[in-house]
Design a protein around this motif. Sequence first.
Motif, PDB file in Angstrom:
ATOM      1  N   CYS A 108      53.397  41.255  37.792  1.00 17.41           N
ATOM      2  CA  CYS A 108      53.110  42.266  38.898  1.00 17.41           C
ATOM      3  C   CYS A 108      51.696  43.087  38.660  1.00 17.41           C
ATOM      4  O   CYS A 108      50.978  43.190  39.562  1.00 17.41           O
ATOM      5  N   ALA A 111      49.316  40.379  39.681  1.00 12.17           N
ATOM      6  CA  ALA A 111      49.120  40.322  41.302  1.00 12.17           C
ATOM      7  C   ALA A 111      48.316  41.382  41.692  1.00 12.17           C
ATOM      8  O   ALA A 111      47.807  41.201  42.801  1.00 12.17           O
ATOM      9  N   CYS A 115      45.352  41.390  44.368  1.00 16.13           N
ATOM     10  CA  CYS A 115      45.164  42.150  45.589  1.00 16.13           C
ATOM     11  C   CYS A 115      44.148  43.066  45.799  1.00 16.13           C
ATOM     12  O   CYS A 115      43.496  43.207  46.804  1.00 16.13           O
TER      13      CYS A 115
END
Length: 137
Positions: A108, A111, A115
């Motif tokens: 996470c 990611a 992003c």
Amino acid sequence: MKRFYIVGFLVLVLFDTLAQISFKQAGDAALPLEFSTAWLLRVFGQPWIYGAFVGYIGAFFTWMSLLKHAPIGPAFAASHLEIISVLALSYWLFNEPIGWPQILGCLCIVAGIMCLAVSESGETDAVAEPQDLKKTA
């Protein structure tokens, strides 16, 4: 400029990781906790406490240098990469277990950084386009 970011964030992660691992080692050496002169001498007699100071001071100055140039969103997210490095070193040095929650958390973090980096580069391109059109017109 990309090289500056990559090197800067690697240095930041190294300093932050040094500080966290050093605090763990210094904390282990400081036990049992007692408020005495002997305890203070024991704590400050350990080289790990100085590694923690060097790590935090180095991380602070590296972070301040990065904030001058890097977009704040991806920079803040990337500053949390040390969580992954500390997790890996804790497994290797201290035999701490790594389970699925930790692995999922690391994924996470990566990611989220990706992003934010993609969205930041998209905003930079959108802002740059109108200026480029004025120059060519």
